[in-house]
Design a protein around this motif. Structure first.
Motif, PDB file in Angstrom:
ATOM      1  N   MET A  94     -10.218  -0.820   0.468  1.00  0.00           N
ATOM      2  CA  MET A  94     -10.190   0.540  -0.074  1.00  0.00           C
ATOM      3  C   MET A  94     -11.595   1.066  -0.313  1.00  0.00           C
ATOM      4  O   MET A  94     -11.907   2.234  -0.033  1.00  0.00           O
ATOM      5  N   HIS A 150      -4.472   2.478 -12.054  1.00  0.00           N
ATOM      6  CA  HIS A 150      -5.418   2.239 -10.963  1.00  0.00           C
ATOM      7  C   HIS A 150      -5.048   0.966 -10.200  1.00  0.00           C
ATOM      8  O   HIS A 150      -4.268   0.129 -10.640  1.00  0.00           O
ATOM      9  N   PHE A 151      -5.652   0.827  -8.997  1.00  0.00           N
ATOM     10  CA  PHE A 151      -5.159  -0.134  -8.020  1.00  0.00           C
ATOM     11  C   PHE A 151      -5.312  -1.584  -8.463  1.00  0.00           C
ATOM     12  O   PHE A 151      -4.475  -2.421  -8.135  1.00  0.00           O
ATOM     13  N   LEU A 153      -8.736  -4.663  -2.179  1.00  0.00           N
ATOM     14  CA  LEU A 153      -9.628  -3.821  -2.974  1.00  0.00           C
ATOM     15  C   LEU A 153     -10.871  -3.434  -2.191  1.00  0.00           C
ATOM     16  O   LEU A 153     -11.286  -2.273  -2.186  1.00  0.00           O
ATOM     17  N   CYS A 184       0.820  -1.213   0.000  1.00  0.00           N
ATOM     18  CA  CYS A 184       0.000   0.000   0.000  1.00  0.00           C
ATOM     19  C   CYS A 184       0.856   1.265   0.000  1.00  0.00           C
ATOM     20  O   CYS A 184       0.638   2.171  -0.810  1.00  0.00           O
ATOM     21  N   ARG A 194       2.059   7.511  -7.887  1.00  0.00           N
ATOM     22  CA  ARG A 194       0.778   6.962  -8.339  1.00  0.00           C
ATOM     23  C   ARG A 194      -0.370   7.929  -8.046  1.00  0.00           C
ATOM     24  O   ARG A 194      -1.290   8.081  -8.847  1.00  0.00           O
ATOM     25  N   LEU A 196       0.815   1.380  -3.968  1.00  0.00           N
ATOM     26  CA  LEU A 196      -0.525   1.876  -4.303  1.00  0.00           C
ATOM     27  C   LEU A 196      -0.723   3.350  -3.983  1.00  0.00           C
ATOM     28  O   LEU A 196      -1.360   4.081  -4.746  1.00  0.00           O
ATOM     29  N   ALA A 255      -2.593  -2.469 -10.796  1.00  0.00           N
ATOM     30  CA  ALA A 255      -1.337  -2.445 -10.037  1.00  0.00           C
ATOM     31  C   ALA A 255      -1.173  -3.723  -9.229  1.00  0.00           C
ATOM     32  O   ALA A 255      -0.087  -4.318  -9.196  1.00  0.00           O
ATOM     33  N   LEU A 256      -2.245  -4.175  -8.577  1.00  0.00           N
ATOM     34  CA  LEU A 256      -2.156  -5.385  -7.759  1.00  0.00           C
ATOM     35  C   LEU A 256      -1.913  -6.623  -8.617  1.00  0.00           C
ATOM     36  O   LEU A 256      -1.161  -7.522  -8.221  1.00  0.00           O
ATOM     37  N   ALA A 296     -10.041   2.216  -7.849  1.00  0.00           N
ATOM     38  CA  ALA A 296      -9.842   0.802  -7.534  1.00  0.00           C
ATOM     39  C   ALA A 296      -9.899  -0.077  -8.774  1.00  0.00           C
ATOM     40  O   ALA A 296      -9.037  -0.929  -8.987  1.00  0.00           O
TER      41      ALA A 296
END
Length: 507
Positions: free
Chosen positions: A295, A269-270, A292, A125, A134, A129, A273-274, A185
């Motif tokens: 968030m 976006h997250f 996710l 995080c 970012r 993130l 990225a993940l 997200a």
């Protein structure tokens, strides 16, 4: 036989309580009843109730939720002990049966106990993130959603049938929060400019609503383990909810995987990225899904809640509204709209946001910390397994550290530079220590941007027939501080018409 068995519960509680009092020097507090502890004494708005008890018993108190000891601290010195000096021994989480099911027994970030998993996910995080790089890359999304809010308010307030009428402010703030968090997200805007939510978005909202519903349905037995056999968990409801949430998440995951294969690269976006970081950090699918939804849970309401409180205070205090608008007019003018890049030149606006978060922290008790060892706080014993709550609402209104603490006065932050990201224990809207909110800067940016745009584009007044003093500043009970009466206000445009049009950004 059954009656005798039930009568055993009060005896067990008394023995349990006597053992604690005999072995430990516990903080003072209201006398608990057998079995239920202090549950029947707690008023619905808990942080206010605990602040009142602190006036009688002192800044650290014991409160029994059934057979579970909860310790509440209400001043900055004790908060520093909990969140910094003894942070490692108090960094675990209490998970009731609902939180355990939703988080796969702590496989996410919010509900994970402190340990190797938490450290790893926390690093994902903070380093990946929510890094400055970012957040800057995602700035166009935030600014797009805020300008969409402005356009929507302008259309509704200038419609012939609405001229001079009040609008429900929460409606517009909630739309920003919903679209912003889903785009950050998932990279998806489920709601169009007319407020219509598509099929996936409706499912997304239904899942979040259902999660709150079944989580809130748990009985008092959550606090009294001896009674849980009488109130079993609705396993079917939680299983269906989990399957439904996973199905939607995997559907979006498949869409992203296909899009990445077609485009040859990931977006900022997250979710993407993940997926990119999955192998690097050895992230399980449960952890990705949990992160996710963490968030979403943390960001869906807290931003709109903070801005609604800020706008209520600004309407009640027209001098402050005018002073903030004078700064916006001087720095931005009437020929363009504000962006986040302007923040450094808008110190008073930043103070308005900070003062709103001081008086009205969105999570006034934070999430409870759980002791993983016996520890002392304020000279009192905190036994292993106890929950510790930090009443940030009470700390932010403490007359010993704040001058005129109940007054909404942004100037106090011009007079003294006070950090609100966990370094100054007088102001803790995002917590502090090992469990400080990793998305604090994102939240600050969005709250400041929304307040700035609302003030730059509109003058705000109470509804016709209502005085500023009549605005209800009470809170609804709950984990977060919704206004008891949703704010209504009359917006009057103050800029040229062409500055109210959204220019859509696709990311």
């Amino acid at each position: 036989m059954g009656l005798s068995f039930l009568l055993l519960f009060p005896l067990l509680f008394l023995l349990h309580h006597f053992y604690y009092r005999l072995r430990f020097r516990l903080p003072p507090g209201p006398r608990p009843l057998p079995v239920v502890g202090n549950l029947y004494d707690i008023k619905p708005v808990r942080f206010r109730c605990f602040a009142e008890w602190a006036q009688s018993y002192g800044p650290i108190i014991s409160v029994w939720f059934g057979s579970t000891l909860n310790v509440v601290v209400s001043n900055s010195e004790l908060a520093k002990e909990v969140l910094k000096e003894k942070d490692q021994q108090l960094a675990d989480r209490h998970r009731n049966r609902s939180a355990a099911r939703f988080s796969r027994d702590g496989q996410d970030l919010i509900w994970a106990d402190y340990g190797p998993h938490y450290v790893k996910v926390r690093k994902v995080c903070t380093v990946e993130l929510f890094s400055p790089k970012r957040l800057e890359a995602l700035r166009p999304i935030r600014e797009d959603e805020v300008t969409a809010m402005v356009e929507s308010i302008y259309k509704d307030s200038t419609a012939p049938d609405n001229l001079g009428k009040s609008l429900l402010v929460k409606k517009y703030l909630a739309a920003v929060s919903f679209n912003n968090i889903t785009r950050l997200a998932f990279g998806k805007r489920f709601m169009n400019s007319e407020g219509v939510i598509d099929k996936q978005g409706q499912e997304f909202r239904a899942i979040t609503t259902n999660g709150i519903k079944i989580g809130a349905s748990l009985s008092m037995a959550e606090h009294i383990p001896w009674l849980r056999w009488m109130f079993p968990l609705d396993e079917e409801a939680f299983t269906k909810h989990g399957d439904r949430r996973d199905r939607l998440t995997r559907e979006i995951m498949e869409e992203h995987t296909l899009a990445r294969q077609q485009s040859g690269g990931a977006k900022q976006h997250f979710f993407d990225a993940l997926l990119t970081l999955k192998d690097k950090y050895d992230l399980s699918e449960d952890t990705i899904i949990g992160l996710l939804w963490d968030m979403i849970t943390a960001g869906m309401d807290t931003t709109s809640i903070s801005v609604e409180w800020a706008m209520a205070e600004l309407i009640k205090n027209p001098r402050i509204q005018e002073k903030a608008q004078e700064e916006l007019d001087r720095v931005i003018g009437h020929e363009r709209v504000m962006t986040e890049l302007d923040f450094s030149n808008l110190p008073y606006l930043q103070c308005v946001a900070k003062e709103a978060l001081r008086l009205h922290p969105p999570t006034p008790l934070m999430l409870p910390h759980r002791a993983n060892a016996n520890v002392k706080i304020g000279g009192y014993d905190i036994p292993k397994g106890s929950n510790v709550h930090v009443n940030v609402w009470a700390i932010a209104r403490d007359p010993k550290v704040w001058k005129s603490p109940l007054e909404f006065r942004p100037e106090r932050f011009l007079e003294e530079d006070i950090d609100m990201k966990g370094h100054d224990f007088r102001l803790l809207p995002f917590g502090a220590g090992r469990r400080v909110c990793p998305g604090a800067q994102l939240g600050i940016n969005l709250v400041t941007s929304m307040i700035g745009h609302l003030l730059h584009h509109f003058n705000w007044a109470p509804p016709n027939g209502m005085t500023r003093e009549e605005i209800d500043m009470g809170e609804n009970p709950g984990l977060v501080t919704y206004m008891r009466t949703p704010l209504e206000a009359i917006p009057t445009p103050r800029l040229p018409a062409h500055l109210y049009k959204r220019v859509a950004v696709d990311m």
